[in-house]
Design a protein around this motif. Structure first.
Motif, short mmCIF file in Angstrom:
data_model
loop_
_atom_site.label_atom_id
_atom_site.label_comp_id
_atom_site.label_asym_id
_atom_site.label_seq_id
_atom_site.Cartn_x
_atom_site.Cartn_y
_atom_site.Cartn_z
N ASN A 47 0.92 -1.37 0.42
CA ASN A 47 0.15 -0.32 -0.40
C ASN A 47 0.53 1.19 0.19
OD1 ASN A 47 -1.89 1.84 0.08
ND2 ASN A 47 -3.29 0.59 1.42
N GLY A 48 0.62 2.13 -0.97
CA GLY A 48 1.77 3.42 -1.52
C GLY A 48 1.20 4.36 0.00
N ASP A 49 0.56 4.30 -0.06
CA ASP A 49 0.05 5.46 1.09
C ASP A 49 0.65 5.20 3.31
OD1 ASP A 49 -2.03 3.65 1.39
OD2 ASP A 49 -3.80 5.51 1.39
N THR A 50 1.48 3.73 3.32
CA THR A 50 1.66 3.68 4.57
C THR A 50 2.96 4.23 5.01
OG1 THR A 50 3.62 2.14 4.11
CG2 THR A 50 1.18 1.10 4.46
N LYS A 51 3.27 4.64 6.42
CA LYS A 51 4.18 5.37 6.13
C LYS A 51 5.06 4.66 7.08
CE LYS A 51 1.29 9.05 7.61
NZ LYS A 51 0.44 10.44 8.71
N SER A 52 6.05 5.75 6.80
CA SER A 52 7.89 4.98 7.58
C SER A 52 7.05 4.15 8.78
CB SER A 52 9.00 5.42 7.19
OG SER A 52 8.98 6.49 8.16
N TYR A 53 7.87 3.52 10.23
CA TYR A 53 7.24 3.36 11.41
C TYR A 53 7.92 4.29 11.76
CZ TYR A 53 7.69 0.26 15.34
OH TYR A 53 7.08 -0.31 16.88
N GLY A 54 9.18 4.96 11.66
CA GLY A 54 9.81 6.18 12.45
C GLY A 54 9.46 7.36 12.02
N ASP A 55 8.38 7.74 11.59
CA ASP A 55 7.81 8.58 10.81
C ASP A 55 6.25 8.98 11.77
OD1 ASP A 55 9.78 9.83 9.44
OD2 ASP A 55 8.89 9.55 6.77
N LEU A 56 6.29 7.61 11.28
CA LEU A 56 4.45 7.36 12.05
C LEU A 56 4.33 7.64 13.78
CD1 LEU A 56 1.16 7.14 11.70
CD2 LEU A 56 2.27 4.47 11.66
N LEU A 57 5.35 6.77 14.92
CA LEU A 57 5.95 6.52 16.04
C LEU A 57 6.86 7.71 15.88
CD1 LEU A 57 5.12 3.31 16.08
CD2 LEU A 57 3.46 4.68 16.03
N LYS A 58 6.76 9.12 15.62
CA LYS A 58 7.67 10.24 16.16
C LYS A 58 7.13 10.52 17.14
CE LYS A 58 10.88 14.05 14.97
NZ LYS A 58 11.16 14.53 14.07
N ASN A 59 8.00 10.58 18.20
CA ASN A 59 7.26 11.11 19.91
C ASN A 59 6.07 10.58 20.23
OD1 ASN A 59 9.17 12.78 19.16
ND2 ASN A 59 7.98 13.65 18.14
N ALA A 60 6.67 8.87 19.99
CA ALA A 60 5.18 8.08 20.41
C ALA A 60 5.20 7.86 22.05
CB ALA A 60 4.86 6.88 19.81
N LYS A 61 4.40 7.58 22.79
CA LYS A 61 4.57 7.31 23.67
C LYS A 61 4.40 5.65 23.77
CE LYS A 61 2.91 11.25 26.98
NZ LYS A 61 2.21 11.77 27.47
N THR A 62 5.27 4.68 24.40
CA THR A 62 4.97 2.89 23.69
C THR A 62 4.61 2.30 24.67
OG1 THR A 62 5.41 3.34 21.32
CG2 THR A 62 5.93 1.41 21.93
N GLU A 63 4.01 1.26 25.39
CA GLU A 63 3.90 0.57 26.17
C GLU A 63 3.11 -0.73 25.51
OE1 GLU A 63 1.27 0.19 28.84
OE2 GLU A 63 0.73 2.28 29.64
N ASP A 64 4.92 -1.79 26.08
CA ASP A 64 5.05 -3.33 25.19
C ASP A 64 4.00 -4.28 26.32
OD1 ASP A 64 5.55 -5.12 24.11
OD2 ASP A 64 7.96 -5.02 24.59
N GLY A 65 3.56 -5.01 25.80
CA GLY A 65 2.73 -6.21 26.15
C GLY A 65 2.56 -7.67 25.67
N LEU A 66 0.77 -7.60 25.34
CA LEU A 66 1.00 -8.28 24.14
C LEU A 66 0.90 -7.40 22.87
CD1 LEU A 66 -1.13 -10.73 23.55
CD2 LEU A 66 -3.18 -9.13 23.93
N PHE A 67 0.39 -6.53 22.60
CA PHE A 67 0.66 -6.04 21.52
C PHE A 67 1.50 -4.48 22.36
CE2 PHE A 67 -3.36 -6.76 20.08
CZ PHE A 67 -3.18 -8.42 19.48
#
Length: 873
Positions: A47-67
């Motif tokens: 899909n051509g309109d997906t973003k790069s992982y880094g650009d999409l989640l820049k400055n994201a707060k992340t919690e790790d777990g099941l997902f």
């Protein structure tokens, strides 16, 4: 404590409270489907309109777990590993906070309102993630030909789609934005306002995700959803905080255990298909926790040694619970340890206080909680979250409404105050209330373990034995099961010296837990059947182990399985109960109104006494036209249907004549009535009921019940099956009742106001029921939906003590019944009722000119009513 969701689980007390637990039986790829699980090394960024992982989640707060859960400002993203595609996950939706109006309707924090099993699937061509759900009710062997047909005829349904926003660095996971399914935009994951009966949609501008937490096996999403409810010309804003858990189900479901109608467990349905069958096999799976010994303890367990389970059942006490009640609630949980010892496990069930509130989330399905609800509602319930593939209880909650203590105190006061001086005051001691709370806790925990109400348990104790200090101490409690509604010992009399007057876990409870939880080590539930049946056979003739299914309280069929009764003879038990009520009435003001107090509490106690009198009458009337119900199997020599013995029906009818047709004067004590009328609380404030109104309303209700079509139709059934010489017939019932009601008329004397009231009630009950019986079948219209309606659950126990304004909401589909009402207008019931009205009219015509003016006017009025109803004018 206690009234069944069609297992409501639901009860209704199968324990699958999910109002709509959907599921996916096994992860199967549908032939020709656009969606399938894709291995990590084959994912392509198509899909051509997906973003790069880094650009999409820049400055994201992340919690790790099941997902992994990423938050970018107000946007939330799930990073779903491809290994979880096609895996069964359970969506669990719960209430987390409510406004006043919802609270008053009985909907509170901790209540579970919608569950369903889902699977995520990757749609490669569209670059989307699809979510499908179905009901995991069907099973077939992998190698059988019929399994192809099972796969085609029980497919899942797609309920949601997400655009793939990005892929992680090694393409082993997809990233999707999930706001729409949690912020009220879409209802696919959470449709709270429809499920609680409001029938509205969230306003997205006033709704939002509050937070998302990720744990090892589940995700917890809390949202605030707002709507507006309009009733008439009034609109009311409603905001509810809801919590959705997304739980990864075990790859291999627990080995299920098949239900048996002779042991009372909540159930979930299962259908089995195979090539070897002549027809599909239908089974019900009991709902239970997955208790098994550790591998190293299994040989010891098989030898009969007590061992600790690999994973015990743990309940946490809500930190909002008042501290002085916590130890009693914990004791109520721990009381079940003795029952689990019968199943071979020690320390199988534990209750703990929460010591670290910072890391404790009451809405997390990893925790089973006794949730304390600040509410005017007087009730409690014990729902569970169940894996529908196996019946495994994943998590349970007891919802404990604060005002349940008012009902408990009223029961203790009215039923045992005469023999227990400590139960008389407006406020009980903390110790007495704590012990009552312990009993309620034990009962509700029983539901969370999978047990339904056993309304037949009280029948196992002889009435006079309940007056024995030795018997009650040896047996404990008021019945063989705490899952009955056998409240407190109202049979014991002053001087009996009975001290064990509170319900306790009994022999049936220990037997049922052993039957449901003893580990047999089988991988196939069919292999367990011989052992399960043999355990029942060992106990089948012992009344202590009998299971009596809950019935509709408005249409009791088997009088042995009633709510609120104790002892094996309702007539005798009620007579003892009346003696204590007669002693209590003159003491009401002394107990409830101290110097300087108003008579409000005295009026409420007075109403509770009248309700108790009415409850005793209900217990007795159920024997008239009653039928003993069993679940026989070949070889046990039991019958499925047996009419209540004729002599007991006649005893019950004598009680009706002496206690209902002539309502006792002691119940309307003149000295008491000068101080207070019976008082009942309502949403609009306290209502005071005049004694004439109370007499008329209660007497009419009981007479109408006595003459109900269902009762009379059952009497006709029993007469046909067993002969009129062995049963009380409809004709006999009406003749005896008419003789009592019109005795003063035949004597030719002036009628008192209460005698006129009795005749009016009897005639009107016949008129109303006859009119309904003969009414033409009309097109039914949709019932008006209440603006705010509490969730109906099989686990909601009935702790209500009000009669005049309360309406018990019973899911009749989930209760045992005998269908006798089809084409009732062509039955002999219509003939008998109209014939009775004609006989009464003939009698009235004969005596219409006898007596004073009030008496003669009364007779003329009855004649006119009958003529109008039967169209004789």
């Amino acid at each position: 404590m206690i009234q069944r969701i069609p297992a409501k689980s639901f009860y209704f007390c199968a324990l699958l409270i999910p109002v709509m637990i959907g599921e996916v039986g096994c992860a199967k790829i549908m032939k020709g489907s656009k969606y399938k699980t894709i291995a990590a090394d084959t994912v392509k960024k198509t899909n051509g309109d997906t973003k790069s992982y880094g650009d999409l989640l820049k400055n994201a707060k992340t919690e790790d777990g099941l997902f992994k859960v990423h938050q970018v400002k107000s946007d939330y993203y799930f990073e779903i590993p491809l290994k979880y595609m096609g895996k069964d996950m359970l969506l669990v939706n719960k209430i987390s906070s409510v406004p006043l109006a919802i609270n008053e309707a009985g909907l509170n924090k901790g209540m579970n309102y919608e569950n369903k099993v889902i699977q995520f699937s990757y749609n490669k061509d569209a670059g989307t993630i699809w979510v499908k759900t179905n009901v995991p009710q069907v099973e077939s062997p992998a190698g059988d030909a019929i399994t192809r047909s099972v796969n085609d005829n029980f497919t899942g349904s797609v309920i949601e789609t997400f655009k793939v926003e990005s892929y992680n660095s090694d393409s082993s996971a997809v990233v999707i934005k999930v706001n729409k399914v949690f912020d009220g935009t879409e209802k696919s994951f959470n449709d709270v306002f429809s499920n609680i009966g409001l029938g509205t949609s969230p306003k997205t501008s006033l709704s939002s995700i509050e937070h998302i937490k990720s744990f090892q096996r589940n995700l917890v999403v809390r949202s605030l959803l707002s709507t507006t409810v309009t009733e008439g010309q009034t609109s009311m804003p409603v905001s509810i905080a809801v919590t959705t858990n997304l739980l990864l189900l075990p790859e291999k479901p627990m080995t299920p255990r098949f239900a048996d109608d002779r042991v009372g467990f909540f159930t979930t349905p299962r259908w089995y298909f195979s090539d070897d069958q002549h027809q599909m096999e239908r089974r019900n799976l009991i709902t239970r926790w997955n208790l098994e010994p550790r591998p190293e303890d299994r040989e010891r367990y098989k030898k009969g040694e007590l061992v600790e389970p690999a994973k015990p059942i743990v309940f946490y006490i809500d930190p909002a619970t008042p501290p002085k009640w916590r130890s009693y609630i914990i004791a109520g949980v721990h009381d079940w340890q003795a029952a689990f010892e019968r199943a071979g496990f020690k320390n199988a069930i534990i209750a703990k206080e929460v010591t670290d509130t910072a890391n404790f989330d009451i809405d997390d399905v990893n925790y089973s909680v006794v949730t304390y609800a600040a509410s005017p509602k007087s009730n409690a319930m014990g729902p569970s979250v169940v894996d529908p593939r196996s019946g495994e209880i994943i998590e349970s909650d007891v919802i404990w409404w604060h005002n349940v203590m008012t009902s408990v105190q009223t029961w203790m006061r009215v039923q045992t105050g005469i023999i227990d001086t400590g139960a008389r005051a407006n406020r009980l001691s903390d110790e007495r209330m704590g012990n009552a709370i312990r009993f309620v806790s034990s009962h509700e925990i029983g539901h969370t373990l999978g047990l339904k109400h056993n309304m037949g348990a009280s029948m196992s104790f002889p009435v006079d034995s309940l007056r024995s200090p030795y018997f009650t101490k040896r047996m404990g409690g008021t019945a063989s099961s705490i899952m009955d509604y056998a409240r407190f010992n109202y049979v014991a009399q002053p001087g009996d010296r009975v001290e064990n007057i509170t319900p306790l876990i009994g022999e049936y409870d220990k037997y049922a837990i052993a039957w449901g939880y003893r580990w047999l080590g089988a991988d196939n539930p069919h292999a367990e059947l011989p052992q399960l049946k043999s355990w029942i056979k060992e106990k089948e003739n012992n009344p202590l182990y009998r299971y009596g299914e809950q019935q509709d309280p408005k249409n009791v069929i088997d009088p042995r399985s009633q709510s609120e009764d104790i002892g094996d003879n309702a007539v005798l038990a009620s007579q003892y109960g009346l003696k204590n009520l007669k002693r209590l009435v003159p003491q009401i003001t002394n107990w409830a109104a101290k110097d300087g107090d108003s008579y409000y509490d005295a009026g409420k106690l007075y109403m509770a006494v009248i309700n108790q009198w009415s409850t005793y009458a209900d217990h007795v009337i159920s024997n008239i036209g009653g039928c003993y119900l069993e679940n026989p199997v070949a070889g046990d020599k039991k019958n499925a249907y047996t009419p209540v013995p004729l002599n007991l029906q006649l005893q019950a009818l004598n009680y009706v004549q002496s206690e209902i047709m002539t309502m006792p004067e002691w119940l309307f004590n003149p000295t008491l009535l000068k101080k207070t009328f019976p008082i009942q609380d309502s949403p609009m404030g306290p209502f005071e009921y005049g004694p004439y109104n109370v007499r008329r309303a209660y007497q009419y209700s009981l007479i109408y019940s006595l003459l109900s079509d269902e009762r009379l139709l059952r009497m006709l059934e029993m007469e046909l099956l067993f002969g009129k010489e062995n049963v009380l017939t409809v004709a006999q019932l009406l003749k005896i009742t008419r003789g009592t009601v019109f005795k003063p008329t035949v004597a030719g004397r002036n009628l008192t106001i209460t005698e006129r009231m009795l005749q009016q009630n009897y005639v009107d009950a016949l008129l109303v029921s006859t009119d309904k019986l003969l009414a033409k079948v009309a097109k039914k219209s949709l019932q008006e939906v209440e603006s705010i309606k509490a969730i109906q659950s099989p686990f909601a126990c009935d702790y209500g003590i009000e009669k005049l304004t309360s309406s018990k909401n019973v899911n009749e589909d989930s209760l045992r019944n005998i269908f006798v009402t089809s084409m009732s207008r062509t039955s002999d019931v219509a003939v008998e009722k109209r014939g009775e009205l004609l006989r009464i009219k003939e009698l009235l015509e004969k005596y219409k000119n006898v007596g004073d003016e009030s008496t003669k006017g009364h007779y003329l009025d009855l004649i006119m009513r009958i003529n109008q109803s039967l169209k004789l004018m």
